[in-house]
Design a protein around this motif. Sequence first.
Motif, PDB file in Angstrom:
ATOM      1  N   SER A 107       3.592   4.031   3.454  1.00  0.00           N
ATOM      2  CA  SER A 107       3.069   3.020   4.356  1.00  0.00           C
ATOM      3  C   SER A 107       1.568   3.247   4.489  1.00  0.00           C
ATOM      4  O   SER A 107       0.988   4.068   3.765  1.00  0.00           O
ATOM      5  CB  SER A 107       3.732   3.119   5.732  1.00  0.00           C
ATOM      6  N   ARG A 108       0.948   2.565   5.406  1.00  0.00           N
ATOM      7  CA  ARG A 108      -0.423   2.909   5.743  1.00  0.00           C
ATOM      8  C   ARG A 108      -0.450   4.332   6.296  1.00  0.00           C
ATOM      9  O   ARG A 108       0.537   4.804   6.878  1.00  0.00           O
ATOM     10  CB  ARG A 108      -0.975   1.925   6.787  1.00  0.00           C
ATOM     11  N   GLU A 117      -5.192  -4.865   3.277  1.00  0.00           N
ATOM     12  CA  GLU A 117      -5.364  -3.563   2.642  1.00  0.00           C
ATOM     13  C   GLU A 117      -4.525  -3.442   1.376  1.00  0.00           C
ATOM     14  O   GLU A 117      -3.445  -4.022   1.266  1.00  0.00           O
ATOM     15  CB  GLU A 117      -4.991  -2.456   3.631  1.00  0.00           C
ATOM     16  N   TYR A 174      -3.228  -0.248  -1.319  1.00  0.00           N
ATOM     17  CA  TYR A 174      -3.128   1.200  -1.477  1.00  0.00           C
ATOM     18  C   TYR A 174      -2.584   1.557  -2.850  1.00  0.00           C
ATOM     19  O   TYR A 174      -1.768   0.831  -3.429  1.00  0.00           O
ATOM     20  CB  TYR A 174      -2.207   1.800  -0.405  1.00  0.00           C
ATOM     21  N   LYS A 224      -7.924   3.161  -2.019  1.00  0.00           N
ATOM     22  CA  LYS A 224      -7.636   2.287  -0.890  1.00  0.00           C
ATOM     23  C   LYS A 224      -8.739   1.239  -0.812  1.00  0.00           C
ATOM     24  O   LYS A 224      -9.921   1.560  -0.906  1.00  0.00           O
ATOM     25  CB  LYS A 224      -7.585   3.081   0.419  1.00  0.00           C
TER      26      LYS A 224
END
Length: 572
Positions: A38-39, A77, A79, A98
């Motif tokens: 996840s973040r 975002e 990743y 990122k």
Amino acid sequence: MLISKMAAEGGGKEMNEIKTQFTTREGVYKLLTHSEYSRPNRVPFNSQGSNPVKVSFVNVNDQSGNGDRICFNVGRELYFYIYKGVRKAADLSKPIDKRIYKGTQPTCHDFNHLTATAESVSLLVGFSAGQVQLIDPIKKETSKLFNEERLIDKSRVTCVKWVPGSESLFLVSHASGNMYLYNVEHTCGTTAPHYQLLKQGENYSVHTCKSKSTRNPLLKWTVGEGALNEFAFSPDGKFLACVSQDGFLRVFNFDAVELHGTMKSYFGGLLCVCWSPDGKYIVAGGEDDLVTVWSFLDCRVIARGHGHKSWVSVVAFDHYTTSVEESDPMEFSGSDEDFQDQMIHFGRDRANSTQSRLSKRNSTDSRPVSVTYRFGSVGQDTQLCLWDLTEDILFPHLPLSRTRTHTTLPRSNSLPHSAGTTTANNTNKASSGSGIGSGIMDSAIATGVSKFATLSLHDRKERHHEKDHKRNHSMGHISSKSSDKLNLLTKTKTDPAKTLGTLLCPRMEDVPLLEPLICKKIAHERLTVLIFLEDCLVTACQEGFICTWARPGKVGLLSSQNQASSPSGTVV
């Protein structure tokens, strides 16, 4: 009745309980809580108004033995991590790359598996404003931006994929209903492109870019009405399946630029599509809450699956659990644990021959081998469903082996009656209508578009598992009246209201109705990802959590220790 049934299935616990384990014939699948991506702050993402979370994988073949890489988008975002899967816990503090975007959001992405190395990967990223970016998250470089000025298309990118077998060609679909073929070596020009008609058919057209020098896009496809929600290349790279908001699946011969066949949803748009490992079947899902199985060879619907309570967002075949067996089935008696151990060993012994057996089964009418296809689906109802497509559905008029349960079509008197309810299985097979040509792309484009290398299927490991299908004999909320819900806004030449009861869209009682092997709530927010890997399956929800589910017998030592300290899940 529904509440009591669900309560009984959940052991009397609340219906909204999130499952962390589930059981199929091959064993128990377990959620690895320490392998969640996840973040970095692990805070649930506020998903209102954002694009679906998507996940892409690539293997860079590094010498460490840990070559898997994962890319996912959450809001603005993007990743890029080392993916440790079932082996080790995820370390979210160390993303390889990122990126945070302003004014636009990532909507989809795809790695080029041909060119990936430990030092460099080519990742395409599509955006909500219509642009497509080519980046290298290992080198942390941005090499090119396509449709930068939005002169080609101003609508959201819905799907982006590298053309199979190519290091430079990629295909992009948009919410406008258009699809474009690009070459990474060419520019997009400083003016809006001018097009020349190359080919036109029923509700689709293909144009070439008319310019003095070669520029992007090489081709422009206009397909159906409304958004083109997703497309998928066949395993050999020769055919392209597209699903659109007008509710149609359209399958094209990609090289010849010709329509091979079509299918219409029961109602509403189609949102997702996938191919079986051998390219013989296509599964689509969408706003009718169903999964629909379509035969590529016969160009007709052969089954529908009902298990979801809302829109189906992703469908995917499990290449590793597709089971191929000789006509003389292996007999077995013993405990489930012994069965699981023997099946895992048996699957390893035959892993290298799975694809050859698939080819053998599909090349003869005598059925010397039989096959069961496993596929899965996830939806906005937060549920994961697994399905088995067995021989009794694929070949309903041929004798079944002695180990198979005889299944029948739903009784016509238990579903809404309609005139002329002959089964779709008894109707004449639709002509493929492919008329596969060979010179169109050569004459249209001198950049080698027609010289796509075909991809051979990788040998797949498989597991032996239960073959029996259950059948619902009624669907209270889906009836013939559902034709009123068909998307009447479409401008197709075929009137959608008249497709119900035809080969394009058989009535519910005219094709077998599949019931899922399992159907479990596994998230709090709508599910947007389902990917089958060798050791696990991967799901993701709109909160931005990417979950790894270990296959039976594939939980690593570290993961087992981590699981021991985690809250115990419910085995269902």
